[in-house]
Design a protein around this motif. Structure first.
Motif, PDB file in Angstrom:
ATOM      1  N   GLU A  89       0.860  -1.215  -0.088  1.00  0.00           N
ATOM      2  CA  GLU A  89       0.115  -0.087   0.089  1.00  0.00           C
ATOM      3  C   GLU A  89       1.041   1.175  -0.097  1.00  0.00           C
ATOM      4  O   GLU A  89       1.937   1.019   0.274  1.00  0.00           O
ATOM      5  CB  GLU A  89      -0.889   0.101   1.379  1.00  0.00           C
ATOM      6  N   SER A  90       0.410   2.555  -0.167  1.00  0.00           N
ATOM      7  CA  SER A  90       1.165   3.520  -0.138  1.00  0.00           C
ATOM      8  C   SER A  90       1.772   3.849   1.341  1.00  0.00           C
ATOM      9  O   SER A  90       1.294   3.456   2.191  1.00  0.00           O
ATOM     10  CB  SER A  90       0.220   4.700  -0.438  1.00  0.00           C
ATOM     11  N   HIS A 124       0.602  -1.509  -6.858  1.00  0.00           N
ATOM     12  CA  HIS A 124      -0.366  -1.861  -5.829  1.00  0.00           C
ATOM     13  C   HIS A 124      -1.635  -2.669  -6.286  1.00  0.00           C
ATOM     14  O   HIS A 124      -2.436  -2.819  -5.431  1.00  0.00           O
ATOM     15  CB  HIS A 124      -0.702  -0.475  -5.027  1.00  0.00           C
ATOM     16  N   MET A 155      -3.357  -5.691  -7.171  1.00  0.00           N
ATOM     17  CA  MET A 155      -3.189  -7.072  -7.082  1.00  0.00           C
ATOM     18  C   MET A 155      -3.715  -7.818  -8.406  1.00  0.00           C
ATOM     19  O   MET A 155      -2.804  -8.666  -8.812  1.00  0.00           O
ATOM     20  CB  MET A 155      -4.043  -7.660  -5.985  1.00  0.00           C
ATOM     21  N   LEU A 178      -5.329  -8.775   2.191  1.00  0.00           N
ATOM     22  CA  LEU A 178      -5.168  -8.036   1.035  1.00  0.00           C
ATOM     23  C   LEU A 178      -5.756  -8.582  -0.108  1.00  0.00           C
ATOM     24  O   LEU A 178      -6.761  -7.861  -1.120  1.00  0.00           O
ATOM     25  CB  LEU A 178      -3.543  -7.840   0.704  1.00  0.00           C
ATOM     26  N   SER A 187      -9.441  -8.264  -0.111  1.00  0.00           N
ATOM     27  CA  SER A 187      -9.947  -7.044  -0.081  1.00  0.00           C
ATOM     28  C   SER A 187     -10.132  -6.570  -1.636  1.00  0.00           C
ATOM     29  O   SER A 187     -10.812  -5.606  -1.824  1.00  0.00           O
ATOM     30  CB  SER A 187      -9.126  -5.913   0.953  1.00  0.00           C
ATOM     31  N   ILE A 245      -9.451  -4.281   5.512  1.00  0.00           N
ATOM     32  CA  ILE A 245      -8.651  -4.762   6.862  1.00  0.00           C
ATOM     33  C   ILE A 245      -8.825  -3.656   7.782  1.00  0.00           C
ATOM     34  O   ILE A 245      -8.545  -2.589   7.518  1.00  0.00           O
ATOM     35  CB  ILE A 245      -6.932  -4.755   6.274  1.00  0.00           C
ATOM     36  N   GLY A 292      -8.441  -1.113  10.797  1.00  0.00           N
ATOM     37  CA  GLY A 292      -7.370  -0.192  11.084  1.00  0.00           C
ATOM     38  C   GLY A 292      -6.724   0.493   9.964  1.00  0.00           C
ATOM     39  O   GLY A 292      -7.288   0.393   8.850  1.00  0.00           O
ATOM     40  N   ALA A 293      -5.411   1.123  10.218  1.00  0.00           N
ATOM     41  CA  ALA A 293      -4.804   1.618   8.707  1.00  0.00           C
ATOM     42  C   ALA A 293      -3.227   1.427   9.101  1.00  0.00           C
ATOM     43  O   ALA A 293      -2.578   0.751  10.086  1.00  0.00           O
ATOM     44  CB  ALA A 293      -5.014   3.277   9.109  1.00  0.00           C
ATOM     45  N   PRO A 294      -2.566   1.420   7.945  1.00  0.00           N
ATOM     46  CA  PRO A 294      -1.127   1.066   8.037  1.00  0.00           C
ATOM     47  C   PRO A 294      -0.445   2.121   8.895  1.00  0.00           C
ATOM     48  O   PRO A 294      -0.743   3.200   8.781  1.00  0.00           O
ATOM     49  CB  PRO A 294      -0.922   1.183   6.535  1.00  0.00           C
TER      50      PRO A 294
END
Lengths: 354, 324
Positions: free
Chosen positions: B44-45, B215, B217, B256, B259, B272, B274-276
């Motif tokens: 992801e970014s 990014h 998939m 991932l 999603s 997913i 939460g956040a990175p």
């Protein structure tokens, strides 16, 4: 019954250049209706340059059409009184692509929520405003305590975009026009935003026009879809029909070009014959897709194909279906699947009733 | 070189020094790039994938710095140790970049043929004008562009054509390694596919290995032979693409993949929770543990080490060390 928002034969032409003036037809003769009684999610799909963003801006009243009319509750958007225009601006809310550019970095994120609340006098008191804002944030899955009072750079892109969804929701609109709302958001967070858009329809009865280049997300959240190519609608209908069983060669090309996240489902073979849309001129007559079309035949070069009603919930603008009847009045509502809540609306628009 | 790899990355670390602290954008990444393979790298970014792609060529910019590790290029040695002249020699010639968004990487006031000639002339001087013209023509043809594109300026080309030009430049000296950083991220699906097929055919023709950073998939599933997944500066999983999609081992990879919406079936969209993490403040232990549905006792304190088995590598406490 008057429809909530209608477009009748709307075209938008952009002109550029002083000496050799060039005209680009961004939206070419589009007719559609958005109903209030039967909230639905309509996807508008196409590549860059297909006119989908121009269509969104026409619906939002940001730009006027070059010809045709955008009609809001039975009245042309041009002729609205001040008070009516105010309601129109509240009832149709945008969500834009870039969750970074839609904020002023010097203001806390609260600003995008409190200002519209004040401008449109949503509440009597400050407490009431706060309650409405917290409710809207809740709806998009954000914790008010962790969101309010922060600056935009302190939130992730996904959170920022959700605040934008909350802002749109706060105004209790009847229609949300979302222009590529998830294209700049990471994959793992996309689903939450799409889910909150879906909830708006299901729980608040808000209709959504979802503008996208991504047919996969369109398939996942939309009820109906309209595929545009160079300003014209080439195929329209229910997402099941259009995406699972596309009829127009352009839609077929789009669908077969989607990279499936499964190595055992390789790309189809069509891409080799397809040219580069950006570098191709549009023929003045005939089908706009003819230069790239693998199945073009004589009539395709003569005139623009009308939309043929070749399936109860699908129409394609392709002469291969010229044994089907033309879509009556080019009215896209005839192919869109009515929503379950909408017996009144669907009854009057049933093809049999005409 | 060990096991015949073209490029071997060992424990690479790229850190940014910022007033707020050290950002560990790439934190101990190791992998091999095999001859002729297409290795996809997703994240992801903010996962550090683009920083890593640029650092492999030492094209990272301050405040980023190489904080450790080596990048061994077959026949050259450690790229991280090269002096400026050594770097200049291998760039484009051995190790070439196809940048993200070719619209911004081409010189707007130079004709395409001059931009192509630039690299060829610098690295392989001696071609006379006719030979150079013929080479440029052949190079344009290789990426599916007409010869007259050479006389044009970048603004006269579409996005897809510009990206083809970037591929033509990147492959003009038949490098052994191509690093493609999100080569099609700004393109529509049809053009994206055409450009990807072009990259694939040129890469196969010149026998190069390619590292594709991205990014998407779906795109990786279509193009890559092996695929790595990055999270918070670490490579959490690396496996042959088919194995990765059918049997993802790291919980992050699994989520991932789940999603990603598909056309196969309508289903509730998974995301997913939460956040990175921000890379200044990476959680202790496994960086994914706060979001991980399968986190257990060691995850919040011990950093999982990469375990390799059956040609795959995974960094997760669910796969104990004995398996190595």
């Amino acid at each position: 019954m008057t429809a909530f928002l209608e477009m009748t034969n709307v075209s938008k032409v952009f002109s550029a250049g002083i000496i050799r003036r060039q005209h680009t037809v961004a939206v070419d003769d589009v007719t559609m209706t958005i109903d209030e009684e039967s909230p639905s999610i309509l996807a508008v799909a196409g590549e860059s340059g297909s006119g989908k963003t121009t269509l969104a801006r026409l619906l939002l009243g940001v730009i006027p059409p070059s010809s045709g009319e955008v009609i809001y509750r039975g009245q042309s958007v041009d002729d609205l009184s001040r008070a009516q225009r105010r309601t129109y601006l509240r009832e149709i809310q945008p969500i834009f692509q870039d969750p970074f550019e839609s904020y002023n970095p010097f203001y806390k994120v609260d600003h995008v929520l409190t200002v519209p609340a004040k401008k449109f006098q949503l509440s009597e008191s400050k407490q009431e405003t706060t309650r409405l804002i917290e409710e809207a944030l809740d709806m998009v899955g954000l914790q008010p305590a962790e969101t309010l009072g922060r600056f935009p750079h302190q939130l992730s892109g996904g959170q920022r975009q959700r605040v934008m969804v909350a802002r749109a929701m706060l105004l209790r609109p009847r229609l949300i026009v979302a222009d590529e709302p998830v294209s700049m958001v990471d994959a793992s967070l996309r689903a939450t935003i799409l889910e909150s858009i879906r909830r708006m329809k299901q729980e608040l009865g808000i209709s959504v026009v979802y503008i996208t280049h991504d047919l996969t997300t369109a398939y996942q959240i939309a009820d109906n879809i309209l595929v545009m190519y160079k300003g014209s609608v080439v195929e329209a209908g229910s997402v099941e029909q259009v995406i699972r069983d596309p009829q127009h060669p352009y839609t077929q090309l789009l669908v077969s070009s989607i990279p499936q996240p499964d190595p055992s489902l390789p790309w189809g073979a069509e891409a080799e014959i397809a040219g580069d849309p950006e570098s191709m001129a549009v023929a003045a007559t005939g089908c706009k897709f003819v230069e790239r079309c693998p199945v073009a035949f004589d009539p395709c070069r003569g005139q623009r194909p009308p939309l043929y009603h070749e399936h109860p919930s699908r129409a394609a603008a392709c002469f291969r279906y010229n044994d089907s009847p033309e879509l009556e009045g080019e009215n896209l509502d005839l192919v869109f699947e009515p929503q379950l809540t909408s017996q009144a609306a669907s009854g009057s628009e049933d093809p049999a009733a005409n | 070189m060990k096991n015949g790899a073209v490029l071997t990355v060992n424990d690479l670390r790229v850190y940014y020094d910022t007033p707020a602290g050290t950002v560990k954008a790439v934190d101990g990444v190791s992998f091999d790039l095999r001859p002729g393979e297409r290795l996809g790298l997703v994240g992801e970014s903010g996962s550090g994938k683009s920083t890593m792609a640029l650092a492999l060529m030492r094209m990272h910019k301050p405040p980023a710095r190489i904080a450790g590790g080596e990048v061994l290029l077959d026949g050259v040695g450690d790229v991280m140790e090269l002096d400026d002249e050594g770097l200049r020699r291998i760039r484009l010639d051995r190790l070439a970049l196809v940048p993200q968004g070719a619209m911004n990487s081409l010189n707007p006031v130079m004709r395409i043929r001059d931009q192509l000639a630039d690299g060829i002339r610098t690295h392989e001087p001696g071609d006379d004008r006719d030979a150079l013209t013929a080479r440029i023509r052949a190079q344009l043809a290789r990426v599916g562009l007409d010869a007259d594109v050479g006389g044009k300026f970048p603004h006269e080309l579409s996005g897809g054509m510009k990206q083809r030009v970037a591929i033509a430049i990147g492959t003009s000296l038949s490098p052994s390694v191509i690093i493609a950083d999100e080569p099609t991220s700004a393109l529509d699906v049809v053009v994206q596919r055409q450009v990807m097929e072009t990259l694939r055919s040129v890469q196969e023709e010149i026998g190069a290995s390619v590292l594709i950073v991205g990014h998407d998939m779906g795109l990786m599933a279509q193009i890559a032979d092996r695929m790595g997944v990055m999270y918070a500066g670490k490579l959490v999983e690396l496996a042959p693409v088919h194995d990765l999609f059918t049997n993802p081992q790291h919980p992050y990879t699994r989520l991932l993949i789940e999603s990603v919406p598909t056309l196969m079936a309508k289903r509730a969209l998974a995301s997913i929770p939460g956040a990175p993490p921000t890379l200044i403040n990476v959680p202790p232990g496994c960086p994914f543990h706060p979001r991980c549905p399968r986190a257990f006792e060691p995850c919040d304190s011990e950093v999982p080490l990469p375990m390799s088995q059956n040609g795959r590598v995974v960094s997760c406490h669910l796969y104990p060390e004995e398996a190595a």
